[in-house]
Design an enzyme around this catalytic site. Sequence first.
Site, short mmCIF file in Angstrom:
data_model
loop_
_atom_site.label_atom_id
_atom_site.label_comp_id
_atom_site.label_asym_id
_atom_site.label_seq_id
_atom_site.Cartn_x
_atom_site.Cartn_y
_atom_site.Cartn_z
N ASP A 1 7.11 9.50 -2.80
CA ASP A 1 6.44 8.24 -3.13
C ASP A 1 7.45 7.41 -3.93
O ASP A 1 7.78 7.73 -5.08
CB ASP A 1 5.16 8.50 -3.94
N ARG B 1 -4.92 -2.59 16.37
CA ARG B 1 -4.86 -1.33 15.62
C ARG B 1 -3.65 -0.50 16.06
O ARG B 1 -3.09 0.30 15.31
CB ARG B 1 -6.16 -0.52 15.78
N LYS C 1 2.41 -3.05 -4.97
CA LYS C 1 3.22 -3.17 -6.17
C LYS C 1 4.43 -4.07 -5.93
O LYS C 1 4.28 -5.17 -5.44
CB LYS C 1 3.59 -1.76 -6.64
N TYR D 1 0.43 9.59 -9.41
CA TYR D 1 -0.72 8.68 -9.50
C TYR D 1 -2.00 9.51 -9.37
O TYR D 1 -2.09 10.39 -8.51
CB TYR D 1 -0.60 7.64 -8.38
N1 LCS Z 1 1.30 5.65 -5.24
C1 LCS Z 1 1.57 5.23 -6.48
C2 LCS Z 1 2.79 5.72 -7.19
C3 LCS Z 1 0.71 4.33 -7.12
O1 LCS Z 1 1.01 3.94 -8.36
C4 LCS Z 1 -0.46 3.89 -6.43
C5 LCS Z 1 -1.42 2.95 -7.07
C6 LCS Z 1 -0.69 4.36 -5.14
C7 LCS Z 1 0.21 5.24 -4.56
C8 LCS Z 1 -1.90 3.91 -4.34
O2 LCS Z 1 -1.69 2.62 -3.87
P1 LCS Z 1 -2.88 1.58 -3.49
O3 LCS Z 1 -3.77 2.27 -2.51
O4 LCS Z 1 -3.58 1.26 -4.74
O5 LCS Z 1 -2.13 0.45 -2.88
N2 LCS Z 1 -1.24 2.82 -8.47
C9 LCS Z 1 -1.97 2.12 -9.28
C10 LCS Z 1 -1.74 2.07 -10.67
O6 LCS Z 1 -0.90 2.70 -11.29
N3 LCS Z 1 -2.58 1.22 -11.21
O7 LCS Z 1 -3.46 0.70 -10.27
C11 LCS Z 1 -3.14 1.27 -8.98
#
Ligand code: LCS
Length: 422
Positions: free
Chosen positions: A185, A60, A210, A113
């Site tokens: 972000d 961790r 992504k 998001y």
């Molecule tokens: N920031 C952005 C810009 C995102 O699009 C997402 C997830 C996150 C943070 C969070 O990331 P995660 O914890 O899911 O890895 N966006 C998503 C979307 O547009 N469709 O499904 C998830």
Amino acid sequence: MTKPGQQGPHTAAIHGGIDPAEHRGAVSVPIYQTSTFAFPSAEEGAARFGGSSHGLIYSRLGNPTVQALEECVAELEEGAGAVATATGMAAVSTALLALLRQGDHVIATQPIYGASRKLIQKAFARFGITSTFVRAADPAAIRSALRPETRLIFVETPANPTLDLVDLDAAVEVARFAGIPLVVDNTFAGPHLQRPLAMGADLVVHSMTKSLNGHSDVIAGMIVARQTSMLESVRHTAISFGTTMDPHQAWLVLRGIRTLGMRVERAQENAIKLAQWLEDLSSVAWVRFPGLRSHPQYDLAKRQMSGPGSMIAFELPGGVDAGRILMNNVRLITLAVSLGGVESLIEHPASMTHAAVTAQEQREEGITPGLVRLSVGCEDLDDIRADLAQALAAVEDATFALPTTASPPIEENAHIDPHSSR
Ligand code: LCS
């Protein structure tokens, strides 16, 4: 290790974080699938806990596979260092937890998001942290929202899902003026196309779920810091709150990241041609893509991004009903949330990724009821285009008899059934 920014982006993605000499010659960093590390002596164990020795202690707190990924992404983002997190949301929450305390105020741009918006607006409010959301595309809005207790600016550019852009130079200027950190972000563009730290931002956060991983098979996040001082408080927060990453997850992302530039460039090439094609169709009401001259911030995109990326937003004249028919008729493109994978994905922001955002907030954010979001993948362009063409033809057939072409208001939190008639 070479210094950040010294190598080209493809080289950094392929070699970043890897020194075979440190891993018995292994060209791929091994998965150090261990929870804990043996101390050669009680004295050395105490020295590691005391900080006078930097040896490994417990996964961790640090793990060689995870550290390799952190070094690689720090190099790609031109940062001083990085902290890998279990999810993208863990990256967002850890960055904010590291920098904020009770009584602070945050300025965030909108849209962002949906889960990030709710985290800032609702979860952090429970701990006495207030927030103001300002329009991403308005460069003066952040400065106007400053208060004496404002302690952080959080922006997402390009913004999910409308592809509005935040002027990063202007945001950096306000953050410097106010003496507060700017957190960006960078999930949508990624380091291959945009480097906010080099422009003066303090932290970059990623959903590596992504394009960084790129194969739609891992959930993961990363926080990259411009300066070591901020990195230490971020690392401490990630360790205390337990948001750090698992070694197997890190290995998968390291494997995906090796082809980052190739995937991003190929998907982008497809997206540029698809956006132009969609814009010329009478069956499409409008298209929003940073690589089109019709994007209201086309010049800004050219200034702060080295390419427009592979996300396209568009609306059909038949609004939400037409969008639903389109999504139910694609065959190659997958009806699913997420983005940045090698496969093309299509989704409906108002009822899916941004369903938690109220109808009023959606209106303010420009998330129209009929907005369709397309994440363009690396398939052959002709195949993606043919799939969209046949799905659009199905929309024309189905809407021919519809009484109205106006977009009806969407019910809050309404859901499209992904299983219907596919
Ligand atoms: N920031 C952005 C810009 C995102 O699009 C997402 C997830 C996150 C943070 C969070 O990331 P995660 O914890 O899911 O890895 N966006 C998503 C979307 O547009 N469709 O499904 C998830």
